[in-house]
Enzyme design. Structure first.
Site, PDB file in Angstrom:
ATOM      1  N   ASN A  90      42.963 -30.835  15.776  1.00 47.41           N
ATOM      2  CA  ASN A  90      42.408 -31.971  16.514  1.00 47.41           C
ATOM      3  C   ASN A  90      42.856 -33.247  15.796  1.00 47.41           C
ATOM      4  O   ASN A  90      42.350 -33.561  14.727  1.00 47.41           O
ATOM      5  CB  ASN A  90      40.873 -31.844  16.531  1.00 47.41           C
ATOM      6  CG  ASN A  90      40.206 -33.034  17.178  1.00 47.41           C
ATOM      7  OD1 ASN A  90      40.867 -33.918  17.746  1.00 47.41           O
ATOM      8  ND2 ASN A  90      38.874 -33.079  17.100  1.00 47.41           N
ATOM      9  N   TRP A  91      43.790 -33.945  16.404  1.00 42.45           N
ATOM     10  CA  TRP A  91      44.346 -35.137  15.747  1.00 42.45           C
ATOM     11  C   TRP A  91      43.398 -36.331  15.827  1.00 42.45           C
ATOM     12  O   TRP A  91      43.636 -37.357  15.189  1.00 42.45           O
ATOM     13  CB  TRP A  91      45.701 -35.505  16.373  1.00 42.45           C
ATOM     14  CG  TRP A  91      46.791 -34.496  16.164  1.00 42.45           C
ATOM     15  CD1 TRP A  91      46.681 -33.271  15.555  1.00 42.45           C
ATOM     16  CD2 TRP A  91      48.161 -34.614  16.553  1.00 42.45           C
ATOM     17  NE1 TRP A  91      47.898 -32.629  15.545  1.00 42.45           N
ATOM     18  CE2 TRP A  91      48.832 -33.433  16.156  1.00 42.45           C
ATOM     19  CE3 TRP A  91      48.899 -35.610  17.209  1.00 42.45           C
ATOM     20  CZ2 TRP A  91      50.191 -33.227  16.382  1.00 42.45           C
ATOM     21  CZ3 TRP A  91      50.260 -35.404  17.446  1.00 42.45           C
ATOM     22  CH2 TRP A  91      50.896 -34.221  17.029  1.00 42.45           C
ATOM     23  N   LYS A  92      42.366 -36.220  16.651  1.00 44.28           N
ATOM     24  CA  LYS A  92      41.401 -37.326  16.852  1.00 44.28           C
ATOM     25  C   LYS A  92      42.158 -38.610  17.198  1.00 44.28           C
ATOM     26  O   LYS A  92      43.179 -38.545  17.884  1.00 44.28           O
ATOM     27  CB  LYS A  92      40.504 -37.468  15.617  1.00 44.28           C
ATOM     28  CG  LYS A  92      39.830 -36.130  15.247  1.00 44.28           C
ATOM     29  CD  LYS A  92      38.719 -36.245  14.254  1.00 44.28           C
ATOM     30  CE  LYS A  92      38.121 -34.873  13.989  1.00 44.28           C
ATOM     31  NZ  LYS A  92      37.000 -34.896  13.063  1.00 44.28           N
ATOM     32  N   HIS A 113      32.828 -32.180  21.378  1.00 45.00           N
ATOM     33  CA  HIS A 113      32.948 -32.455  19.939  1.00 45.00           C
ATOM     34  C   HIS A 113      31.771 -33.334  19.504  1.00 45.00           C
ATOM     35  O   HIS A 113      31.341 -34.211  20.248  1.00 45.00           O
ATOM     36  CB  HIS A 113      34.284 -33.147  19.652  1.00 45.00           C
ATOM     37  CG  HIS A 113      34.608 -33.177  18.191  1.00 45.00           C
ATOM     38  ND1 HIS A 113      34.014 -34.076  17.343  1.00 45.00           N
ATOM     39  CD2 HIS A 113      35.418 -32.405  17.438  1.00 45.00           C
ATOM     40  CE1 HIS A 113      34.464 -33.837  16.107  1.00 45.00           C
ATOM     41  NE2 HIS A 113      35.315 -32.829  16.143  1.00 45.00           N
ATOM     42  N   GLU A 148      31.622 -35.791  17.634  1.00 49.78           N
ATOM     43  CA  GLU A 148      31.898 -37.235  17.662  1.00 49.78           C
ATOM     44  C   GLU A 148      31.704 -37.784  19.065  1.00 49.78           C
ATOM     45  O   GLU A 148      31.244 -38.912  19.244  1.00 49.78           O
ATOM     46  CB  GLU A 148      33.318 -37.496  17.130  1.00 49.78           C
ATOM     47  CG  GLU A 148      33.376 -37.281  15.629  1.00 49.78           C
ATOM     48  CD  GLU A 148      34.722 -36.815  15.091  1.00 49.78           C
ATOM     49  OE1 GLU A 148      35.726 -36.910  15.804  1.00 49.78           O
ATOM     50  OE2 GLU A 148      34.747 -36.335  13.943  1.00 49.78           O
ATOM     51  N   GLU A 192      31.257 -26.308  14.410  1.00 51.36           N
ATOM     52  CA  GLU A 192      31.609 -27.387  13.494  1.00 51.36           C
ATOM     53  C   GLU A 192      30.334 -28.052  12.972  1.00 51.36           C
ATOM     54  O   GLU A 192      29.764 -28.928  13.647  1.00 51.36           O
ATOM     55  CB  GLU A 192      32.448 -28.446  14.221  1.00 51.36           C
ATOM     56  CG  GLU A 192      33.760 -27.932  14.763  1.00 51.36           C
ATOM     57  CD  GLU A 192      34.795 -29.040  14.907  1.00 51.36           C
ATOM     58  OE1 GLU A 192      35.879 -28.895  14.341  1.00 51.36           O
ATOM     59  OE2 GLU A 192      34.496 -30.070  15.544  1.00 51.36           O
ATOM     60  N   GLY A 202      35.022 -33.981   8.033  1.00 53.49           N
ATOM     61  CA  GLY A 202      35.605 -35.139   7.366  1.00 53.49           C
ATOM     62  C   GLY A 202      34.949 -35.498   6.045  1.00 53.49           C
ATOM     63  O   GLY A 202      35.185 -36.564   5.496  1.00 53.49           O
ATOM     64  N   SER A 218      36.231 -29.673   7.405  1.00 54.35           N
ATOM     65  CA  SER A 218      36.876 -29.672   6.086  1.00 54.35           C
ATOM     66  C   SER A 218      37.576 -28.353   5.782  1.00 54.35           C
ATOM     67  O   SER A 218      37.594 -27.901   4.635  1.00 54.35           O
ATOM     68  CB  SER A 218      35.873 -30.036   4.985  1.00 54.35           C
ATOM     69  OG  SER A 218      35.372 -31.348   5.189  1.00 54.35           O
ATOM     70  N   GLY A 235      40.759 -30.839  11.521  1.00 51.52           N
ATOM     71  CA  GLY A 235      40.895 -32.284  11.715  1.00 51.52           C
ATOM     72  C   GLY A 235      41.933 -32.855  10.772  1.00 51.52           C
ATOM     73  O   GLY A 235      43.143 -32.777  11.007  1.00 51.52           O
ATOM     74  N   GLY A 236      41.469 -33.425   9.670  1.00 55.58           N
ATOM     75  CA  GLY A 236      42.343 -34.127   8.733  1.00 55.58           C
ATOM     76  C   GLY A 236      43.583 -33.342   8.320  1.00 55.58           C
ATOM     77  O   GLY A 236      44.694 -33.885   8.310  1.00 55.58           O
TER      78      GLY A 236
HETATM   79  P1  13P Z   1      37.966 -32.209   9.454  1.00 53.97           P
HETATM   80  O1  13P Z   1      38.846 -30.980   9.339  1.00 53.97           O
HETATM   81  O2  13P Z   1      38.694 -33.477   9.182  1.00 53.97           O
HETATM   82  O3  13P Z   1      36.697 -32.045   8.683  1.00 53.97           O
HETATM   83  O4  13P Z   1      37.545 -32.314  11.004  1.00 53.97           O
HETATM   84  C1  13P Z   1      37.079 -31.196  11.655  1.00 53.97           C
HETATM   85  C2  13P Z   1      36.960 -31.520  13.099  1.00 53.97           C
HETATM   86  O5  13P Z   1      36.126 -32.314  13.504  1.00 53.97           O
HETATM   87  C3  13P Z   1      37.897 -30.869  14.031  1.00 53.97           C
HETATM   88  O6  13P Z   1      37.524 -31.043  15.352  1.00 53.97           O
END
Ligand code: 13P
Length: 251
Positions: free
Chosen positions: A9-11, A96, A98, A168, A174, A214, A235-236
């Protein structure tokens, strides 16, 4: 069928040019990933068409990060599922944390979105997860149970058979603090039990349940070794080709 999946997920990261470069790097390294691991990337909407061209013919699949809760029409700023499909998306992330937290995504909207996606043959990657205060109060099973029942229990068994779930924990996203493999496995087993209770063992056993929060090359192997963890939503670490590929190799 239950599949091993590593999804990135590149957000809201990368320009189109940077995203195309990242996709090219992944295509160049894809042969290092075991053939039974399905790789998915979810770039921002603006990148989808260009990234689709880069990954075309490779085994990397394309996902969006969200979709509209209406089919088409006067909904300024929204992107419909049929648009996503025409851009090359086989998946879309939905629910998600967020989006739930910052954009008021409710369970009733998510039911609509999931059904619209499934109608177009786009597979939802449906996210659930508790906040830190909810875990500290011992409410994580209740919260996740409600997130599942308010949305997924509204689906028919045929629809549920095409949904991927991602657990998640919000406190792990993050933050660098990942759930332990015991914590993650416990929730994944709970999710599978809930799905079995509503839809039966066969659908529950065939549902892929990903862990996100993470997840990185150093902890992916231990997480993916758990019985009910079928991969990761990253994510990251999905923004670095080497890390993303190393996570996919952890299987
Ligand atoms: P991180 O891997 O950056 O913690 O993010 C996870 C995430 O929200 C994937 O959708």
């Amino acid at each position: 069928m239950r599949r091993k999946i590593v999804a990135g997920n590149w957000k809201m990261n990368t320009t189109v040019a940077e995203g195309v470069d990242l996709a090219k790097s992944l295509v160049a390294k894809i042969k290092e990933v075991p053939s039974d691991v399905n790789l998915i990337i979810a770039p921002p909407f603006t990148h989808l068409v260009s990234v689709a061209q880069v990954i075309s013919g490779s085994k990397i699949a394309l996902s969006a990060q969200n979709c509209a809760d209406e089919i088409k029409g006067a909904y300024t700023g929204e992107v419909s599922v049929s648009m996503l499909k025409s851009a090359g998306c086989a998946y879309t992330i939905l629910g998600h944390s967020e989006r739930r937290e910052y954009y008021g995504e409710t369970s009733s909207k998510l039911v609509k979105k999931i059904k619209l996606a499934l109608n177009e043959g786009v597979m939802p990657i449906f996210c659930v997860g508790e906040k830190l205060e909810e875990r500290n109060a011992g409410k994580h099973f209740v919260i996740i149970g409600a997130q599942l029942s308010e949305v997924l229990f509204e689906l028919t068994p045929e629809e549920m058979a095409h949904v991927v779930i991602a657990y998640e924990p919000v406190w792990a996203i993050g933050t660098g603090v990942t759930a332990t493999s015991e914590q993650a496995q416990e929730i994944h087993a709970f999710i599978r039990k809930e799905i079995a209770g509503r839809f039966g063992d066969s659908i529950a056993n065939d549902t892929s349940i990903l862990y996100g929060g993470s997840c990185k090359p150093s902890n992916a192997k231990e997480l993916f070794a758990c019985k009910d963890i079928d991969g990761g939503l990253i994510g990251g670490a999905a923004l670095k080709a080497d890390d993303f590929i190393a996570i996919a190799q952890s299987y």
